[in-house]
Design an enzyme around this catalytic site. Sequence first.
Site, PDB file in Angstrom:
ATOM      1  N   SER A  28       0.846  -1.187   0.000  1.00  0.00           N
ATOM      2  CA  SER A  28       0.000   0.000   0.000  1.00  0.00           C
ATOM      3  C   SER A  28       0.884   1.240   0.000  1.00  0.00           C
ATOM      4  O   SER A  28       2.070   1.152   0.350  1.00  0.00           O
ATOM      5  CB  SER A  28      -0.869   0.014   1.262  1.00  0.00           C
TER       6      SER A  28
ATOM      7  N   TYR B 215      -3.119  -0.240  10.081  1.00  0.00           N
ATOM      8  CA  TYR B 215      -2.973  -0.589   8.657  1.00  0.00           C
ATOM      9  C   TYR B 215      -1.586  -0.193   8.162  1.00  0.00           C
ATOM     10  O   TYR B 215      -0.902  -0.980   7.496  1.00  0.00           O
ATOM     11  CB  TYR B 215      -4.059   0.139   7.885  1.00  0.00           C
TER      12      TYR B 215
HETATM   13  P1  NAP Z   1     -11.657  -5.454  -0.206  1.00  0.00           P
HETATM   14  O1  NAP Z   1     -12.528  -4.963  -1.296  1.00  0.00           O
HETATM   15  O2  NAP Z   1     -12.017  -5.176   1.220  1.00  0.00           O
HETATM   16  O3  NAP Z   1     -11.385  -7.037  -0.411  1.00  0.00           O
HETATM   17  C1  NAP Z   1     -10.533  -7.686   0.491  1.00  0.00           C
HETATM   18  C2  NAP Z   1     -10.936  -9.141   0.489  1.00  0.00           C
HETATM   19  O4  NAP Z   1     -10.174  -9.869   1.478  1.00  0.00           O
HETATM   20  C3  NAP Z   1     -12.425  -9.303   0.871  1.00  0.00           C
HETATM   21  O5  NAP Z   1     -13.029 -10.304   0.089  1.00  0.00           O
HETATM   22  C4  NAP Z   1     -12.305  -9.713   2.316  1.00  0.00           C
HETATM   23  O6  NAP Z   1     -13.410 -10.382   2.839  1.00  0.00           O
HETATM   24  C5  NAP Z   1     -11.095 -10.629   2.251  1.00  0.00           C
HETATM   25  N1  NAP Z   1     -10.612 -10.977   3.592  1.00  0.00           N
HETATM   26  C6  NAP Z   1     -10.547 -10.165   4.683  1.00  0.00           C
HETATM   27  N2  NAP Z   1     -10.081 -10.842   5.740  1.00  0.00           N
HETATM   28  C7  NAP Z   1      -9.854 -12.120   5.311  1.00  0.00           C
HETATM   29  C8  NAP Z   1      -9.377 -13.310   5.954  1.00  0.00           C
HETATM   30  N3  NAP Z   1      -9.045 -13.328   7.249  1.00  0.00           N
HETATM   31  N4  NAP Z   1      -9.289 -14.446   5.221  1.00  0.00           N
HETATM   32  C9  NAP Z   1      -9.641 -14.450   3.912  1.00  0.00           C
HETATM   33  N5  NAP Z   1     -10.096 -13.356   3.244  1.00  0.00           N
HETATM   34  C10 NAP Z   1     -10.188 -12.205   3.944  1.00  0.00           C
HETATM   35  O7  NAP Z   1     -10.222  -4.835  -0.411  1.00  0.00           O
HETATM   36  P2  NAP Z   1      -9.527  -4.313  -1.750  1.00  0.00           P
HETATM   37  O8  NAP Z   1      -9.724  -2.844  -1.858  1.00  0.00           O
HETATM   38  O9  NAP Z   1      -9.852  -5.215  -2.897  1.00  0.00           O
HETATM   39  O10 NAP Z   1      -8.004  -4.539  -1.303  1.00  0.00           O
HETATM   40  C11 NAP Z   1      -7.367  -5.775  -1.518  1.00  0.00           C
HETATM   41  C12 NAP Z   1      -5.962  -5.599  -0.971  1.00  0.00           C
HETATM   42  O11 NAP Z   1      -5.382  -4.411  -1.528  1.00  0.00           O
HETATM   43  C13 NAP Z   1      -5.936  -5.414   0.539  1.00  0.00           C
HETATM   44  O12 NAP Z   1      -4.781  -6.040   1.069  1.00  0.00           O
HETATM   45  C14 NAP Z   1      -5.812  -3.892   0.695  1.00  0.00           C
HETATM   46  O13 NAP Z   1      -5.184  -3.540   1.913  1.00  0.00           O
HETATM   47  C15 NAP Z   1      -4.940  -3.564  -0.483  1.00  0.00           C
HETATM   48  N6  NAP Z   1      -5.010  -2.183  -0.955  1.00  0.00           N
HETATM   49  C16 NAP Z   1      -6.197  -1.629  -1.329  1.00  0.00           C
HETATM   50  C17 NAP Z   1      -6.183  -0.312  -1.826  1.00  0.00           C
HETATM   51  C18 NAP Z   1      -7.430   0.399  -2.262  1.00  0.00           C
HETATM   52  O14 NAP Z   1      -7.355   1.630  -2.480  1.00  0.00           O
HETATM   53  N7  NAP Z   1      -8.547  -0.279  -2.394  1.00  0.00           N
HETATM   54  C19 NAP Z   1      -4.981   0.384  -1.954  1.00  0.00           C
HETATM   55  C20 NAP Z   1      -3.803  -0.220  -1.530  1.00  0.00           C
HETATM   56  C21 NAP Z   1      -3.826  -1.511  -1.057  1.00  0.00           C
HETATM   57  P3  NAP Z   1     -14.493  -9.461   3.594  1.00  0.00           P
HETATM   58  O15 NAP Z   1     -15.366  -8.958   2.519  1.00  0.00           O
HETATM   59  O16 NAP Z   1     -15.156 -10.373   4.565  1.00  0.00           O
HETATM   60  O17 NAP Z   1     -13.700  -8.346   4.298  1.00  0.00           O
HETATM   61  C1  GCO Z   2      -7.046   5.101   3.524  1.00  0.00           C
HETATM   62  C2  GCO Z   2      -7.146   4.184   2.340  1.00  0.00           C
HETATM   63  C3  GCO Z   2      -5.758   3.739   1.909  1.00  0.00           C
HETATM   64  C4  GCO Z   2      -5.888   2.843   0.713  1.00  0.00           C
HETATM   65  C5  GCO Z   2      -4.578   2.331   0.267  1.00  0.00           C
HETATM   66  C6  GCO Z   2      -3.675   3.411  -0.235  1.00  0.00           C
HETATM   67  O1  GCO Z   2      -7.919   5.023   4.402  1.00  0.00           O
HETATM   68  O2  GCO Z   2      -6.097   5.899   3.537  1.00  0.00           O
HETATM   69  O3  GCO Z   2      -7.951   3.063   2.622  1.00  0.00           O
HETATM   70  O4  GCO Z   2      -5.140   3.087   2.962  1.00  0.00           O
HETATM   71  O5  GCO Z   2      -6.674   1.740   0.987  1.00  0.00           O
HETATM   72  O6  GCO Z   2      -3.971   1.513   1.204  1.00  0.00           O
HETATM   73  O7  GCO Z   2      -2.540   2.809  -0.813  1.00  0.00           O
END
Ligand code: NAP
Ligand code: GCO
Length: 265
Positions: free
Chosen positions: A146, A159
């Site tokens: 992230s 986080y």
């Molecule tokens: P999301 O929409 O919340 O999807 C995350 C998935 O992981 C959901 O299906 C969630 O299930 C599942 N999960 C949570 N805890 C789990 C566990 N203990 N065992 C198995 N599955 C589990 O998140 P996303 O935005 O797609 O993000 C995916 C990854 O990218 C995460 O690691 C997040 O930190 C990272 N990320 C996201 C962003 C962003 O801007 N979206 C940016 C940087 C990094 P539930 O629905 O039950 O929670």
């Molecule tokens: C926040 C956001 C970010 C993004 C992502 C950015 O609350 O600042 O959720 O953490 O998810 O991780 O890279």
Amino acid sequence: MDMKAFSLEGKIAWITGASYGIGFAIAEAFHAAGATIVFNDINQELVDRGLKSYAEKGIPVHGYVCDVTDEDAVQALVKTIEAEVGVIDILVNNAGIIRRIPMTEMSAAEFRKVVDIDLNAPFICAKAVIPAMIKKGHGKIINICSMMSELGRETVSAYAAAKGGLKMLTRNICSEYGEFNIQCNGIGPGYIATPQTAPLRERQPDGSRHPFDQFIVAKTPAARWGTTDDLQGPAVFLASDASNFVNGHILYVDGGILAYIGKQP
Ligand code: NAP
Ligand code: GCO
């Protein structure tokens, strides 16, 4: 150069938490590149939702229920995958959560839960797949880090601590297992429009954009939120032979936000 280096033909990829969101998009891209897709999610409802979504896209997948924080369950899942699908060539540690709570108001239990899923689970899953990768003579591990692997902000202490640790776990897996032709890299998405960031983009009662939405768009040279599609090419690259000499690297896919001081108000 043979462009087949970017192919994932014949490879088995396990993407954690991939019923929707970023994990789903990465699985979609891996399928298009020729990989066999395995995914898990935390409960049957989510796995069923994922199976339906993949079927609607014509993507054959193997879906399993598994809480990635449960080491016994992960070890058992990897054995099941090896028996039912084959040895895992590519692991994407995607499952993750965020809790936006001011640090002094956050309980230790809430902090631990975020770290457990976002940092301990990638350790557990990587530990489960590395032995077979060593035997097979190659492996790819991609940790979804992230921008918070580099930066902090209010309310995301757990986080940021977890994602900062995930950056260093990525570098350590590279250091410890690079000699076995295992490449472990990270993808650092910027602000991506998924359910996880939906609260940061909600329209205000007067219909105006969320202040954080306006802040991020102003802070991003690309002047937009990322989409999950923006992550597909970088993920295929890091999962393919094209990146066999890239190791311990965090590839930020953020529209330039980490490079930019931001517009003068
Ligand atoms: P999301 O929409 O919340 O999807 C995350 C998935 O992981 C959901 O299906 C969630 O299930 C599942 N999960 C949570 N805890 C789990 C566990 N203990 N065992 C198995 N599955 C589990 O998140 P996303 O935005 O797609 O993000 C995916 C990854 O990218 C995460 O690691 C997040 O930190 C990272 N990320 C996201 C962003 C962003 O801007 N979206 C940016 C940087 C990094 P539930 O629905 O039950 O929670
Ligand atoms: C926040 C956001 C970010 C993004 C992502 C950015 O609350 O600042 O959720 O953490 O998810 O991780 O890279």
